[in-house]
Scaffold this active site. Sequence first.
Site, PDB file in Angstrom:
ATOM      1  N   LYS A 298       0.626  -1.281   0.167  1.00  0.00           N
ATOM      2  CA  LYS A 298      -0.043   0.228  -0.186  1.00  0.00           C
ATOM      3  C   LYS A 298       0.009   0.859   0.377  1.00  0.00           C
ATOM      4  O   LYS A 298       0.409   2.398  -0.681  1.00  0.00           O
ATOM      5  CB  LYS A 298      -0.709  -0.561   0.704  1.00  0.00           C
TER       6      LYS A 298
ATOM      7  N   ASP B 158     -10.247   3.222   1.431  1.00  0.00           N
ATOM      8  CA  ASP B 158     -10.698   2.521   2.998  1.00  0.00           C
ATOM      9  C   ASP B 158     -11.741   3.105   4.159  1.00  0.00           C
ATOM     10  O   ASP B 158     -12.282   3.050   4.347  1.00  0.00           O
ATOM     11  CB  ASP B 158      -9.738   2.171   3.476  1.00  0.00           C
TER      12      ASP B 158
END
Length: 285
Positions: free
Chosen positions: A69, A105
Amino acid sequence: MDGFPSFLAVIGHPIGHTLSPVLHRAAFRALGIDASYTAYDVAFERLPEVVRAMRTLEFRGFNVTIPHKTAVIDLLDECTPTALRMGAVNTVYVSDGKWIGDNTDGAGYLLSLGREHGFAVQGKRAVLLGAGGAAMGVADALLGAGLDALWILNRHRAKAEALARRLAQHYQTNIVTGTIAEWPRERVDLLINATPVGMVGFLEGELPVPPDVFHERMLVSDLVYRPLVTPLLAAADKAGAKTSGGLGMLVGQGALAFERWFGVFPSMDVMLAAAMPELDGSASK
Ligand code: NAP
């Protein structure tokens, strides 16, 4: 569409249990979109060559999970302010020929709270358990939505402090850090578990908080979705609190990623329905 299928993927390591292909394929079917979505297990050192290959093959975009990420940021053309604040990308899409990194997210989390409980963040007080990547996304979204006060309680205090310092660069909200022993005396409207405590195969059956912290007006949210009903959610429900499981966030971030790729917001109900059979009875998975 232009007559060719769109290629999409999720890359991570390990990647075995990802639900993303199930969610996105269900949305493709429901919308009649000709696309493929594949999970690739990519070792850390192979990330640059895999991203290059996806560019060459003109992928429409991809999702990114642990451990890539942060490392993927340097391999993209641009990142959204959200991804830059978090220092983490979970979605890559193409815009005007540029590869853009975003992070859906936190917004996916807010979407699920609103959808399941009509929960309005503004003016509320929240306790966040954990200070890792998931906690960062949730905290960023809550503060951006006008949270009144945030307690970050973590096993290792220093990590909670580091997260609070990072958030304080962008938000003025009062943030208190500590360990679980320092549960606030003030009213808590929202409790979020962003640790793996209670997860199948990890700290199964365990509660991340003392059982006397719940009250009837509290919303208790667990990011863990294996099992669907965690020990925390079961205990909160028994005490009369409202509850929200981790599958909602997973579907929310996926739906927002889908929207970045196709410009259409998919049905979250379709995605949820596709994921359920994969998780029912997940105690044995
Ligand atoms: P992470 O970056 O590794 O952070 C884990 C956090 O949990 C750290 O703060 C760690 O505390 C704490 N922790 C770990 N073991 C613990 C224990 N035994 N007791 C108390 N605290 C403990 O992981 P992450 O990516 O943030 O993920 C956290 C959880 O969220 C996972 O269960 C993951 O499945 C879930 N998640 C769900 C979604 C969703 O879409 N629903 C998305 C992402 C993640 P220390 O700092 O003290 O080590």
